[in-house]
Motif scaffolding. Structure first.
Motif, short mmCIF file in Angstrom:
data_model
loop_
_atom_site.label_atom_id
_atom_site.label_comp_id
_atom_site.label_asym_id
_atom_site.label_seq_id
_atom_site.Cartn_x
_atom_site.Cartn_y
_atom_site.Cartn_z
N PHE A 1 -13.29 -56.59 -24.66
CA PHE A 1 -12.14 -56.69 -23.56
C PHE A 1 -11.00 -55.78 -24.24
CE2 PHE A 1 -13.29 -58.73 -19.68
CZ PHE A 1 -14.27 -59.35 -20.04
N TYR B 1 -19.03 -58.47 -23.59
CA TYR B 1 -18.17 -57.14 -23.55
C TYR B 1 -17.19 -57.28 -24.75
CZ TYR B 1 -18.99 -57.38 -18.22
OH TYR B 1 -19.27 -57.18 -17.15
N TYR C 1 -15.55 -67.32 -23.67
CA TYR C 1 -14.51 -66.31 -23.94
C TYR C 1 -13.16 -66.94 -24.29
CZ TYR C 1 -16.93 -62.12 -22.85
OH TYR C 1 -18.04 -60.93 -22.90
N LEU D 1 -15.07 -62.88 -27.51
CA LEU D 1 -16.19 -63.71 -27.23
C LEU D 1 -16.32 -64.78 -28.14
CD1 LEU D 1 -18.78 -63.83 -25.77
CD2 LEU D 1 -19.65 -62.24 -27.46
N ARG E 1 -22.02 -67.16 -27.29
CA ARG E 1 -23.05 -66.83 -26.30
C ARG E 1 -24.43 -67.59 -26.33
NH1 ARG E 1 -26.93 -63.06 -28.01
NH2 ARG E 1 -27.71 -62.38 -25.87
N GLN F 1 -8.95 -66.54 -24.40
CA GLN F 1 -7.86 -65.52 -24.02
C GLN F 1 -6.42 -66.05 -24.60
OE1 GLN F 1 -7.09 -64.81 -19.93
NE2 GLN F 1 -6.90 -62.52 -20.53
N PHE G 1 -21.63 -67.35 -21.72
CA PHE G 1 -20.58 -66.98 -22.68
C PHE G 1 -19.44 -67.78 -22.46
CE2 PHE G 1 -22.72 -62.86 -23.30
CZ PHE G 1 -23.15 -62.70 -22.46
N MET H 1 -8.88 -60.89 -24.45
CA MET H 1 -9.94 -61.83 -24.29
C MET H 1 -11.08 -61.47 -25.27
SD MET H 1 -12.10 -62.92 -21.00
CE MET H 1 -10.40 -63.26 -19.97
#
Lengths: 116, 113
Positions: free
Chosen positions: A107, A105, B37, B47, B50, B39, B35, B45
């Motif tokens: 975000f 996604y 991620y 990516l 993957r 933050q 995945f 957040m």
């Protein structure tokens, strides 16, 4: 296009009040997702839309929560009769058509809700 | 049901060194995606990397690489040449059936100058 936008960034409300959050996804993305993230936890799925259709809702989404995506563009998440347990970060995300979440996604920055 | 477990709440690494963040998962599906991620504090957040389950080759993205062990259901993230900007919460996530992600509880990475 500046990505996924969420408004407001912060919201403080008194217990029992209603609140509404807005999410504007990336314009060409047809899927939009809402997640909730409490302190020290990973995001938890709430609901998602494909265009204007709400395709899935989590059991976490009590009947005090409602989400809409009129015209398949922006989305709103409303919480009625807020409780202290609703305090969390509410994250919105969107994904590209044709690939869905297979490619992850994008975000937004989230709306932090504090219920006092 | 699918689950993601991150057993390291916090990790610390010296700048320019290498660190590995652990993740294990469980799913009954044979086709799924994993995945990582990142933050940063008070920021969105993003990516990092993957991995498709059907690919045996481990994914790499510049200084970030994964060690995907399908039989062990393990998906660790290696960050090489750590930089101060790598300091953040890192979440492992799984997508199998449906169109939603299941996240772990996260690992907070500190980078020491």
């Amino acid at each position: 296009d500046t990505g996924v936008s969420q408004d407001p960034r912060h919201k403080i409300t008194k217990r029992g009040q209603n609140v509404t959050f807005r999410c504007d996804p990336i314009s060409e993305h047809n899927r939009l997702y809402w997640y909730r993230q409490t302190l020290g936890q990973g995001p938890e799925f709430l609901t998602y839309f494909q265009n204007e259709a709400q395709l899935e809702k989590s059991r976490l989404l009590s009947d005090r929560f409602s989400a809409e995506r009129p015209k398949g563009s922006f989305s709103t998440l409303e919480i009625q009769r807020t409780e202290q347990g609703d305090s969390a970060m509410y994250l919105c995300a969107s994904s590209s058509p044709g690939t869905g979440t297979n490619y992850g996604y994008t975000f937004g920055s989230g709306t932090r809700l504090t219920v006092v | 049901a699918q689950t993601v477990t991150q057993s390291q709440p916090e990790m610390s690494v010296q700048e320019a060194e290498t660190v590995t963040l652990s993740c294990t998962y469980d799913t009954s599906e044979s086709d799924y995606y994993l995945f990582w991620y990142k933050q940063p504090p008070s920021r969105q957040m993003i990516l990092v990397i993957r991995q498709e389950a059907y690919k045996q080759q481990n994914a790499t993205e510049n200084r970030f690489s994964v060690n995907f062990q399908k039989a062990a259901k393990s998906f660790s993230l290696k960050i090489s040449d750590s930089q101060l900007g790598d300091a953040a919460m890192y979440f492992c996530a799984l997508k199998s059936s449906g169109d939603k992600l299941t996240f772990g509880t996260g690992t907070r990475l500190a980078v020491r100058p």
